[in-house]
Design an enzyme around this catalytic site. Structure first.
Site, short mmCIF file in Angstrom:
data_model
loop_
_atom_site.label_atom_id
_atom_site.label_comp_id
_atom_site.label_asym_id
_atom_site.label_seq_id
_atom_site.Cartn_x
_atom_site.Cartn_y
_atom_site.Cartn_z
N SER A 144 -56.57 94.99 36.01
CA SER A 144 -55.32 95.72 36.01
C SER A 144 -54.81 95.88 37.45
O SER A 144 -54.61 94.90 38.15
CB SER A 144 -55.52 97.05 35.29
N ASP B 95 -50.74 91.61 26.06
CA ASP B 95 -51.07 92.78 26.86
C ASP B 95 -49.77 93.52 27.21
O ASP B 95 -48.85 92.93 27.77
CB ASP B 95 -51.80 92.33 28.12
N HIS C 271 -56.10 95.25 26.80
CA HIS C 271 -55.93 95.30 28.25
C HIS C 271 -57.29 95.31 28.90
O HIS C 271 -58.03 96.29 28.83
CB HIS C 271 -55.14 96.57 28.61
#
Length: 557
Positions: A233, A456, A485
């Protein structure tokens, strides 16, 4: 499940018409002073090294995990000035092959991990080596986690009293009134003011470029000539900054769920794209619930499931569940269904039980957790500081109001919640930087492995495509028609095989590789990925959105 798409077509078209972010408020790009300061700090760290010993008791880590600290400059333009200490954790390579007990695996160095955020700690990451999927890596690498600057024990940031986060219930209007908007503007101004008052002039130094520089100092302190790194991320963004700033220091890097690194996207437009993408993932969840209407009784179509959800919202607005769960807490809990599909069964069951007269599962799932308030407040403070400092943001409320009012017409689920999370950046009192133009040229750095799920929502798929375009020689592995995710070492053996081949053997697939999506969760059996996240592997926060404590099921980039 419907065919893959980033988000509704209307939302995608709308994003192309929204406002550009003004650049006038940006500070000058960092120059030679910071570059030289980073080199000085890394040389000092290489000489000093990093001494590991028992971890502080408050971290609640088992005895096989060792901890140490590394000093980094608060301001890299003044490397001999004030220093802050980052806490680091490590489990040594086991040298064991899980498939051949007689084979001794040679050590390949340290694998440093960042779980995302900004604002997430990786201190529990070394425990991940206990899980079967990670044991091959644990045999070859020292598993190293750390708390980035501002996080937990690493010169922690705070912007408000943590007790403010543990209060419930709260409202979360999908289409807020003018009066509600004024209330949230006042709260955003107060929050930005609190950040400035509590941290002072140091606040400006909590940013992604310094996170990348800190990573190089950590590399040097670990005695590694080149860095092996996995970031999820937000960790993919400052990992990409690292590759841009220190390309010759890269050994191998895995970017899991890549942020769109284009300078114009950091961070205002990335948040708009995220809100649009969550609408599609919210629809995925509702379609799954509808497929299991016989189990949950929430509706046989996605539209009927939405009506069930809206009935719950309306009831909670009048009478909060357990006195603690209102529409705000409900939305917070169900937002997490957009991150991880293994959260779907528990949320569907809690909603079903609540509408049938039993609020206990929903209260257990969504009520604020007082014990986590300090950690959540710290995570939010770091998230806000880093994103506000990284790049210009619109300073005129009318821009935010216009862009998000338009977006909410086609993507109402997360849009306004995302606004309130990020609005302090409109009133930020520290100087903003200009986002670095992330880029590596041919031969400057080794190939980087990028992982992305096609649906995502937290880091929409076009961000992975942009990341690959900017990093010469990089390879993209896509999990098709899936939206979890953070996909590294999850349930997809194809994805995991590509990671193993790269990190253990240096082998990469073709420039674009694809894996079929992992199976959807069963309606009454959540998968084991939740256990992995508790050990610190999966992103603890969503890029460009909001900090999120996994124990309470609530989330940026």
């Amino acid at each position: 499940m419907r065919a893959a798409a980033l988000y509704p077509v209307a939302g995608a078209m709308l994003l192309t018409t929204l406002s550009a972010v003004p650049a006038g408020s940006a500070a000058a790009a960092p120059g030679a002073g910071e570059r030289q300061g980073a080199a000085v700090a890394a040389k000092r760290a290489a000489t000093t090294g990093l001494t590991f010993g028992a971890c502080p008791k408050k971290l609640e880590l088992p005895g096989n995990v060792q901890c140490g600290t590394v000093s980094v400059p608060l301001d890299y333009a003044q490397p001999e000035g004030k220093q802050i200490r980052l806490t680091v954790s490590r489990v040594r390579a086991t040298h064991k092959d899980p498939h051949n007990s007689k084979r001794r695996v040679p050590r390949q160095g340290a694998l440093v991990y960042n779980p995302g955020g900004p604002g997430a700690s990786g201190l529990h990451f070394p425990l991940i080596g206990l899980l079967p999927a990670w044991k091959r890596l644990a045999g070859a690498y020292d598993l190293v986690g750390y708390a980035p600057r501002g996080v937990g024990p690493s010169a922690p940031l705070s912007c408000e009293n943590p007790k403010n986060l543990a209060n419930g219930p709260s409202q979360a209007p999908t289409y807020p009134s003018e009066a509600y908007k004024k209330e949230r503007i006042a709260r955003a101004k107060a929050y930005a003011r609190g950040c400035a008052e509590r941290t002072g002039s140091a606040l400006r130094h909590y940013n992604s470029l310094n996170n990348a520089r800190d990573l190089d100092v950590l590399r040097a302190a670990l005695g590694e000539e080149r860095l092996t790194f996995m970031g999820a991320s937000y960790g993919t963004y400052f990992g990409a900054l690292y590759a841009t700033l220190f390309p010759s220091h890269v050994r191998r890097m895995v970017f899991d769920s890549a942020v769109n690194p284009a300078p114009e996207q950091i961070w205002y437009r990335n948040n708009l794209a995220q809100s649009a993408a969550f609408e599609g993932r919210w629809a995925d969840f509702r379609e799954w619930v509808a497929e299991h209407h016989a189990v949950y009784g929430l509706g046989a179509t996605a539209e009927e499931v939405l009506r069930s959800y809206d009935r719950a919202r309306a009831r909670l607005a009048v009478k909060p569940a357990g006195g603690k769960v209102g529409p705000g807490q409900l939305q917070e809990a169900f937002l997490q269904a957009g991150y991880y599909d293994d959260y779907w069964p528990a949320r569907a069951q809690a909603l079903s039980a609540y509408l049938k007269g039993d609020p206990k599962p929903l209260v257990a799932l969504a009520a604020p957790v007082t014990e986590a308030a300090a950690e959540d407040e710290n995570s939010r403070a770091v998230y806000t500081a880093v994103e506000c400092n990284d790049a210009p943001w619109p300073t005129d409320w009318a821009v935010w109001d216009r862009d998000n009012t338009r977006l909410a017409r086609v993507a109402p689920f997360e849009t306004w919640d995302n606004v309130w999370m990020n609005l302090p950046c409109a009133y930020w009192q520290a100087p903003r930087q200009r986002a670095l133009d992330v880029r590596t040229g041919p031969g400057e750095a080794p190939p980087i492995l990028i992982l992305a799920a096609e649906r995502d929502a937290a880091t929409p798929y076009d961000g992975a495509l942009e990341m690959q375009r900017r990093l010469s020689g990089s390879v993209l592995v896509t999990e098709r028609n899936a939206g979890t995710h953070g996909i590294a070492y999850g349930p997809n053996a194809c994805v995991n095989g590509h990671i193993d081949a790269y990190l253990l053997e240096g082998r990469l697939p073709d420039r674009r590789a694809a894996c079929a999506g992992h199976p959807e969760p069963k309606p009454e059996q959540p998968s084991a990925r939740g256990a992995k996240r508790k050990l610190g592997e999966a992103p603890a926060t969503k890029p460009g959105g909001r900090p999120q404590h996994t124990a309470t099921a609530r989330l940026p980039h």
